[in-house]
Design a protein around this motif. Sequence first.
Motif, PDB file in Angstrom:
ATOM      1  N   ILE A   1       5.164   6.460 -10.278  1.00 57.33           N
ATOM      2  CA  ILE A   1       6.141   6.870 -11.290  1.00 57.33           C
ATOM      3  C   ILE A   1       7.515   7.061 -10.658  1.00 57.33           C
ATOM      4  O   ILE A   1       8.541   6.654 -11.225  1.00 57.33           O
ATOM      5  CB  ILE A   1       5.654   8.154 -11.991  1.00 57.33           C
ATOM      6  N   GLU A   2       7.554   7.665  -9.464  1.00 57.18           N
ATOM      7  CA  GLU A   2       8.834   7.847  -8.771  1.00 57.18           C
ATOM      8  C   GLU A   2       9.468   6.500  -8.444  1.00 57.18           C
ATOM      9  O   GLU A   2      10.674   6.300  -8.639  1.00 57.18           O
ATOM     10  CB  GLU A   2       8.611   8.653  -7.492  1.00 57.18           C
ATOM     11  N   LEU A   3       8.672   5.569  -7.956  1.00 56.76           N
ATOM     12  CA  LEU A   3       9.178   4.245  -7.612  1.00 56.76           C
ATOM     13  C   LEU A   3       9.698   3.513  -8.851  1.00 56.76           C
ATOM     14  O   LEU A   3      10.783   2.899  -8.820  1.00 56.76           O
ATOM     15  CB  LEU A   3       8.077   3.432  -6.931  1.00 56.76           C
ATOM     16  N   MET A   4       8.944   3.568  -9.934  1.00 54.78           N
ATOM     17  CA  MET A   4       9.394   2.928 -11.175  1.00 54.78           C
ATOM     18  C   MET A   4      10.699   3.547 -11.666  1.00 54.78           C
ATOM     19  O   MET A   4      11.581   2.841 -12.172  1.00 54.78           O
ATOM     20  CB  MET A   4       8.303   3.025 -12.236  1.00 54.78           C
TER      21      MET A   4
ATOM     22  N   PRO B   1      -0.382   8.191  -8.166  1.00 53.13           N
ATOM     23  CA  PRO B   1       0.278   8.034  -9.474  1.00 53.13           C
ATOM     24  C   PRO B   1       1.690   8.604  -9.494  1.00 53.13           C
ATOM     25  O   PRO B   1       2.598   8.005 -10.082  1.00 53.13           O
ATOM     26  CB  PRO B   1      -0.649   8.795 -10.428  1.00 53.13           C
ATOM     27  N   GLN B   2       1.892   9.742  -8.826  1.00 56.71           N
ATOM     28  CA  GLN B   2       3.232  10.332  -8.795  1.00 56.71           C
ATOM     29  C   GLN B   2       4.200   9.423  -8.052  1.00 56.71           C
ATOM     30  O   GLN B   2       5.359   9.258  -8.463  1.00 56.71           O
ATOM     31  CB  GLN B   2       3.162  11.710  -8.121  1.00 56.71           C
ATOM     32  N   ASP B   3       3.728   8.811  -6.952  1.00 53.14           N
ATOM     33  CA  ASP B   3       4.587   7.904  -6.191  1.00 53.14           C
ATOM     34  C   ASP B   3       4.934   6.653  -6.999  1.00 53.14           C
ATOM     35  O   ASP B   3       6.059   6.141  -6.921  1.00 53.14           O
ATOM     36  CB  ASP B   3       3.903   7.507  -4.885  1.00 53.14           C
TER      37      ASP B   3
ATOM     38  N   PRO C   1      16.777 -13.627  -7.720  1.00 55.44           N
ATOM     39  CA  PRO C   1      16.696 -13.025  -9.064  1.00 55.44           C
ATOM     40  C   PRO C   1      15.582 -13.632  -9.915  1.00 55.44           C
ATOM     41  O   PRO C   1      15.377 -14.847  -9.944  1.00 55.44           O
ATOM     42  CB  PRO C   1      18.078 -13.352  -9.663  1.00 55.44           C
ATOM     43  N   GLY C   2      14.863 -12.732 -10.596  1.00 55.89           N
ATOM     44  CA  GLY C   2      13.840 -13.153 -11.538  1.00 55.89           C
ATOM     45  C   GLY C   2      12.591 -13.746 -10.919  1.00 55.89           C
ATOM     46  O   GLY C   2      11.774 -14.336 -11.631  1.00 55.89           O
ATOM     47  N   ARG C   3      12.386 -13.567  -9.612  1.00 59.64           N
ATOM     48  CA  ARG C   3      11.257 -14.227  -8.950  1.00 59.64           C
ATOM     49  C   ARG C   3      10.362 -13.262  -8.173  1.00 59.64           C
ATOM     50  O   ARG C   3       9.381 -13.707  -7.567  1.00 59.64           O
ATOM     51  CB  ARG C   3      11.771 -15.294  -7.978  1.00 59.64           C
ATOM     52  N   ILE C   4      10.658 -11.969  -8.159  1.00 62.14           N
ATOM     53  CA  ILE C   4       9.956 -11.038  -7.287  1.00 62.14           C
ATOM     54  C   ILE C   4       9.010 -10.146  -8.088  1.00 62.14           C
ATOM     55  O   ILE C   4       9.385  -9.574  -9.117  1.00 62.14           O
ATOM     56  CB  ILE C   4      10.960 -10.163  -6.505  1.00 62.14           C
ATOM     57  N   ASP C   5       7.762 -10.032  -7.607  1.00 61.07           N
ATOM     58  CA  ASP C   5       6.753  -9.135  -8.189  1.00 61.07           C
ATOM     59  C   ASP C   5       6.412  -8.040  -7.182  1.00 61.07           C
ATOM     60  O   ASP C   5       6.437  -8.265  -5.965  1.00 61.07           O
ATOM     61  CB  ASP C   5       5.453  -9.897  -8.497  1.00 61.07           C
ATOM     62  N   LEU C   6       6.031  -6.884  -7.704  1.00 65.60           N
ATOM     63  CA  LEU C   6       5.646  -5.767  -6.845  1.00 65.60           C
ATOM     64  C   LEU C   6       4.301  -5.210  -7.284  1.00 65.60           C
ATOM     65  O   LEU C   6       4.216  -4.467  -8.262  1.00 65.60           O
ATOM     66  CB  LEU C   6       6.715  -4.663  -6.883  1.00 65.60           C
ATOM     67  N   GLY C   7       3.239  -5.601  -6.585  1.00 61.05           N
ATOM     68  CA  GLY C   7       1.917  -5.031  -6.810  1.00 61.05           C
ATOM     69  C   GLY C   7       1.707  -3.845  -5.893  1.00 61.05           C
ATOM     70  O   GLY C   7       2.041  -3.899  -4.706  1.00 61.05           O
ATOM     71  N   LEU C   8       1.150  -2.770  -6.425  1.00 62.27           N
ATOM     72  CA  LEU C   8       0.984  -1.526  -5.679  1.00 62.27           C
ATOM     73  C   LEU C   8      -0.483  -1.137  -5.582  1.00 62.27           C
ATOM     74  O   LEU C   8      -1.207  -1.147  -6.580  1.00 62.27           O
ATOM     75  CB  LEU C   8       1.756  -0.392  -6.365  1.00 62.27           C
ATOM     76  N   GLY C   9      -0.908  -0.770  -4.377  1.00 64.11           N
ATOM     77  CA  GLY C   9      -2.265  -0.282  -4.161  1.00 64.11           C
ATOM     78  C   GLY C   9      -2.250   1.074  -3.491  1.00 64.11           C
ATOM     79  O   GLY C   9      -1.235   1.477  -2.904  1.00 64.11           O
ATOM     80  N   ARG C  10      -3.364   1.776  -3.564  1.00 63.42           N
ATOM     81  CA  ARG C  10      -3.408   3.119  -2.976  1.00 63.42           C
ATOM     82  C   ARG C  10      -4.244   3.195  -1.705  1.00 63.42           C
ATOM     83  O   ARG C  10      -4.329   4.247  -1.082  1.00 63.42           O
ATOM     84  CB  ARG C  10      -3.951   4.134  -3.988  1.00 63.42           C
ATOM     85  N   ALA C  11      -4.861   2.076  -1.296  1.00 65.87           N
ATOM     86  CA  ALA C  11      -5.588   2.066  -0.030  1.00 65.87           C
ATOM     87  C   ALA C  11      -4.588   1.972   1.122  1.00 65.87           C
ATOM     88  O   ALA C  11      -3.479   1.469   0.943  1.00 65.87           O
ATOM     89  CB  ALA C  11      -6.559   0.889   0.014  1.00 65.87           C
TER      90      ALA C  11
ATOM     91  N   MET D   1       0.862  -1.183   0.000  1.00 69.12           N
ATOM     92  CA  MET D   1       0.000   0.000   0.000  1.00 69.12           C
ATOM     93  C   MET D   1       0.904   1.239   0.000  1.00 69.12           C
ATOM     94  O   MET D   1       1.376   1.698   1.046  1.00 69.12           O
ATOM     95  CB  MET D   1      -0.928  -0.017   1.207  1.00 69.12           C
ATOM     96  N   LEU D   2       1.180   1.746  -1.182  1.00 73.11           N
ATOM     97  CA  LEU D   2       2.228   2.739  -1.374  1.00 73.11           C
ATOM     98  C   LEU D   2       2.030   4.025  -0.571  1.00 73.11           C
ATOM     99  O   LEU D   2       3.032   4.638  -0.158  1.00 73.11           O
ATOM    100  CB  LEU D   2       2.392   3.042  -2.867  1.00 73.11           C
TER     101      LEU D   2
END
Length: 327
Positions: free
Chosen positions: A137-140, A133-135, A100-110, A79-80
């Motif tokens: 983009i900054e994280l990416m 949205p700004q956060d 390596p190659g095994r980690i996913d990052l799902g982001l929510g705003r709640a 929850m970003l």
Amino acid sequence: MPTPLSVLDLAPITEGGDAAQSFRHSLELAQQAERLGYRRYWLAEHHGMPGIASAATSILIGHIAGGTQRIRVGAGGIMLPNHAPLVIAEQFGTLAALYPGRIDLGLGRAPGSDARTARALRRDLQTDPDQFPQDVIELMDLLSDAPRSAVRAVPGTGADVPVWILGSSLFGAQLAAMLGLPYAFASHFAPAQLMDAIALYRATFRPSIQLQRPHVMLGFNVVAAPSDDEAAELATSLQQAFVNLRSGRPGKLPPPRPGYVQTLGPGERALLEGVLSCAAIGSPETVRNGLQDFIARTQADELMITSQIFDHQARMRSYEITAGLGV
């Protein structure tokens, strides 16, 4: 070709159990999911919830990834608004370096919590709604090979961490489409805008470096057992948990309660019909039909299966049955 299946583990703390037991069960379930061919194993950030043990999500992801070999492990989600993007870039950069190659990052705003707990997380409750949205983009940017920011995430810069947008409304669908990211919809507990969100995401998707075509993963509740009657009884734990949560009485996951639905009033029954409209509860044949109907209706690219079942062995069996259906 069968639709890929993944696992969403809410790391349930059951009545009579504790967080340590929950973590042991999560690792055992992840190891089984890997053997059964599930694609991903995700954990979700929740705070102040007596029945959910995954508050320190990044640490638990490391525990699960360290105890498995191949399955992708990730956050469904972080929850970003609770975090500085730099901190998440460092945490997931570290995980990507370890696994390596095994980690996913799902982001929510709640916030993943109530207002009081959110304040304790040092979250500004008056945050501009455009900040998420700004956060993102900054994280990416911080995770990219050549960040524009003068700040560097170490580890993190250049990390191979696919970013997903999570949501249960049109907002997340729009953002995922605009950024060209995969989209995971929380239909397992908030299905009201499911079809509108999918349509909007697919219609407005812009290809990106990460993703050339839209990719939709949908949450889906499954309680599978040898018979419809046994599954219906097992599902009463999930039903009780939803009613308790929506009534302001969150607690540990309760044991099954035969005949529970018959004790409820019209309002509570309507609540369950709504939040559990994306669910398959029953024998293997019943669950197969439910999954096939849902996939046909949504054209999902992937399903994230969640099975909130009190008894750990029954939960393991439910995931085993589901994996063997070949939907």
